[in-house]
Scaffold this active site. Structure first.
Site, PDB file in Angstrom:
ATOM      1  N   LYS A 139       0.858  -1.168  -0.072  1.00  0.00           N
ATOM      2  CA  LYS A 139      -0.108  -0.039  -0.055  1.00  0.00           C
ATOM      3  C   LYS A 139       0.841   1.245  -0.087  1.00  0.00           C
ATOM      4  O   LYS A 139       1.775   1.217   0.604  1.00  0.00           O
ATOM      5  CB  LYS A 139      -0.850   0.031   1.306  1.00  0.00           C
ATOM      6  CG  LYS A 139      -1.841   1.025   1.272  1.00  0.00           C
ATOM      7  CD  LYS A 139      -2.890   0.918   2.581  1.00  0.00           C
ATOM      8  CE  LYS A 139      -3.801   1.982   2.873  1.00  0.00           C
ATOM      9  NZ  LYS A 139      -4.536   1.963   4.021  1.00  0.00           N
ATOM     10  N   SER A 188      -9.249   1.454   3.462  1.00  0.00           N
ATOM     11  CA  SER A 188      -8.502   2.244   2.466  1.00  0.00           C
ATOM     12  C   SER A 188      -7.427   1.517   1.804  1.00  0.00           C
ATOM     13  O   SER A 188      -6.701   1.944   0.479  1.00  0.00           O
ATOM     14  CB  SER A 188      -7.973   3.561   3.304  1.00  0.00           C
ATOM     15  OG  SER A 188      -7.072   2.902   4.041  1.00  0.00           O
ATOM     16  N   GLY A 191      -6.585   1.646  10.264  1.00  0.00           N
ATOM     17  CA  GLY A 191      -6.982   2.480  11.501  1.00  0.00           C
ATOM     18  C   GLY A 191      -8.282   2.302  11.801  1.00  0.00           C
ATOM     19  O   GLY A 191      -8.611   2.737  12.808  1.00  0.00           O
ATOM     20  N   GLY A 192      -9.205   1.784  10.761  1.00  0.00           N
ATOM     21  CA  GLY A 192     -10.325   1.633  10.940  1.00  0.00           C
ATOM     22  C   GLY A 192     -11.075   0.664  10.206  1.00  0.00           C
ATOM     23  O   GLY A 192     -11.921   0.946   9.336  1.00  0.00           O
ATOM     24  N   GLY A 193     -10.353  -0.419   9.923  1.00  0.00           N
ATOM     25  CA  GLY A 193     -10.884  -1.485   9.106  1.00  0.00           C
ATOM     26  C   GLY A 193     -10.431  -1.535   7.648  1.00  0.00           C
ATOM     27  O   GLY A 193     -10.591  -2.081   6.602  1.00  0.00           O
ATOM     28  N   SER A 194      -9.272  -1.067   7.328  1.00  0.00           N
ATOM     29  CA  SER A 194      -8.644  -0.385   6.004  1.00  0.00           C
ATOM     30  C   SER A 194      -7.982  -1.726   5.585  1.00  0.00           C
ATOM     31  O   SER A 194      -7.661  -1.786   4.397  1.00  0.00           O
ATOM     32  CB  SER A 194      -7.663   0.723   6.077  1.00  0.00           C
ATOM     33  OG  SER A 194      -8.591   1.946   6.047  1.00  0.00           O
TER      34      SER A 194
END
Length: 558
Positions: free
Chosen positions: A168, A242, A263-266
């Site tokens: 990424k 993301s 950071g929140g499911g990425s």
């Protein structure tokens, strides 16, 4: 307390309406009042009034975990995972690459030539999938030639030697800018991130930097600068984000493993929507040295892969303290003890039925089948209390948006228009949170972590769907700018946030398909430093689940 999910009340906007909305949010006068109304309508007042008890605004110390029963080097652990991997026709896993290289059926150079042809075909023109932000084919070929020479000499660096991997564009890779999916970050990285360095030391061939949601601030996978990342199962659907490109490249067959950030499911959201495996390890388990800070308190990097064995092998190679990342300093050795054991007698699965069933019918049905596979192997189900979703939503939202806004503040102050409209919407929310909100959120994170650890004294793993829906349609009319669709984001993140807040490890594993043939993911969250148990359970689910090949897919092994 009965199960309750607070509605997320916000308009779905795109185009001229979204631009006008963002401009209003960013201005003085009515802007702050409009932001506050949006927050109040979605339940923030109830959270602001909720006592955190005696919780301090600190990260709750995570229990150290048990030492490994079978200590092994990272290379030996990775080899163990791949040795356990079955031969499955047309599944180009890490094991398949290792066997093909060992048996002389092909070599890394031939593989890279095929991959370059495939990437040029899939990621260009009107039908492009939007997979990559940056590549250097000549450097990739040189890395493949070095790997081929080692393999010919019988001196592979690890089971990953010569295996293609993608990063990424949130991790430093020497010689490339780390753009975070933006246009303004152009400085070239002078050194590799720890994860990239460890992959290179293992002989992996890094194909390039994957597309991502701009600054990782949304879970859908649209990027206004580099284009939408499209789902190989159906290119009219989202990949999730993301780590959008990181999920899609694995699903499309361009590599068996990639690296995402979460950071929140990425990691887990695109893994579920793209039909691959994604691991968010314990907070600090995998060092973030060489990863530009976006959200210090909830961020993780980790592997995504075609199978659980692929993810386990890469996890074995990249986890463990590097002596530089402060979050990674104090942790027990990582390991894969009991990994191959498919007998699950004594394993307790925590499941809150109304929460589990708060998803589309096909998603619930497939995840029920995954639970049945685990209980057929000997696990037992324990009903657990419902989560406090309003507290989890606002605690996580306040922390991650405040920290992302702080990380991007110089650009916001100088020229906010460098960001896409959906990013600016979220950053406007982040700028609106008060200092008292942030401290309140840190206190509730401590409280929620303490409560979760107490709950997990009675269960080993908590099971939910990964996402409440399969991959949504891409809003084609809203491209390239994208849209603001907070209810969709909430559906994708509903089961996700608690693992980021608490730092507990979580794994998304494919659990089958909906009626339209789109992948469903099941989510397993465990105690700190018990990644080995999640991976063990993931293998059981995987072996009981139907396998299919995406509509857009390549094979590079003979």
């Amino acid at each position: 307390m009965p199960y309750q999910r607070p509605p997320v009340k916000a308009p779905r906007l795109s185009g001229v309406a979204l631009k006008a909305f963002v401009n209003t949010l960013e201005r003085g006068g009515i802007g702050p009042s409009l932001v506050e109304k949006l927050l109040r309508d979605s339940g923030i007042d109830r959270w602001r009034e909720l006592s955190a008890g005696d919780a301090p605004p600190l990260q709750h110390p995570l229990p150290p975990g048990a030492p490994p029963a079978e200590p092994q080097t990272p290379e030996a652990q990775a080899a163990r995972a791949i040795a356990a991997s079955p031969v499955v026709p047309k599944r180009e896993t890490v094991a398949a690459f290792a066997r093909a290289y060992r048996d002389g059926g092909t070599d890394p150079v031939a593989v890279v030539h095929r991959l370059h042809d495939a990437i040029d075909r899939l990621d260009s023109g009107e039908g492009r999938l939007g997979l990559f932000i940056a590549r250097k084919p000549d450097e990739v070929l040189r890395a493949a030639e070095a790997a081929a020479e080692r393999l010919r000499a019988g001196r592979p660096l690890s089971v990953l030697d010569g295996v293609p991997v993608v990063l990424k564009d949130e991790l430093d890779l020497a010689g490339f800018p780390t753009t975070l999916g933006t246009t303004f970050r152009t400085e070239v990285a002078q050194a590799d991130s720890t994860v990239a360095a460890r992959l290179k030391a293992a002989g992996a061939v890094i194909l390039g930097k994957a597309n991502m949601q701009e600054i990782g601030i949304n879970p859908v996978g649209l990027n206004p600068h580099h284009g939408a990342a499209r789902n190989p199962w159906n290119r009219g659907h989202l990949t999730g984000g993301s780590s959008s490109g990181s999920g899609a490249v694995v699903a499309a067959g361009l590599c068996p493993v990639s690296i995402g950030a979460d950071g929140g499911g990425s990691i887990r959201i695109p893994a579920a929507l793209c039909g691959v495996v994604g691991l968010k390890a314990t907070w600090g388990r995998i060092p973030e040295t060489g990863v530009p800070p976006l959200c210090w308190n909830v961020a993780h990097v980790g592997p995504m892969g075609l199978t659980v064995d692929d993810v386990a092998a890469v996890y074995a190679m990249v986890a463990g303290s590097d002596g530089r990342d402060v979050a990674a300093l104090q942790q027990p050795p990582h390991h894969l003890s009991g990994y191959e054991d498919g007998a699950l007698k004594g394993v307790r699965l925590g499941l809150c039925t109304p929460h589990f069933e708060d998803a589309d019918a096909d998603v619930v049905a497939r995840c029920r089948e995954a639970v049945r596979a685990l209980t057929d192997a000997g696990a037992t189900v324990v009903e657990i209390p419902p989560p406090d979703l309003n507290s989890i939503l606002w605690t996580h939202s306040c922390i991650i948006l405040s920290e992302m806004t702080e990380a991007m503040l110089p650009q916001l102050k100088s020229r906010a228009s460098v960001f896409g409209l959906d990013s600016r919407t979220n950053l406007a929310l982040g700028r609106h949170f008060r200092a008292t909100d942030f401290v309140h959120a840190l206190r509730h994170r401590f409280r929620l972590t303490r409560e979760l650890l107490a709950l997990m004294a009675d269960v080993d793993v908590i099971v939910t769907p990964t996402t409440a829906s399969t991959a949504p349609l891409i809003p084609e009319a809203a491209l390239p700018a994208g849209e603001s669709n907070l209810p969709m984001a909430d559906a994708l993140m509903r089961f996700i946030r608690l693992a980021n807040l608490t730092g507990c490890p979580a794994l998304s594993v494919p659990a089958g398909f909906d009626g339209a043939g789109l992948p469903v993911g099941v989510h397993l969250m465990g105690r700190p430093y018990e990644e080995h148990l999640l991976l063990r359970l993931g293998r059981v689910v995987e072996r009981a689940t139907e396998r299919r090949t995406p509509a857009i897919h390549v094979n590079v092994l003979p």
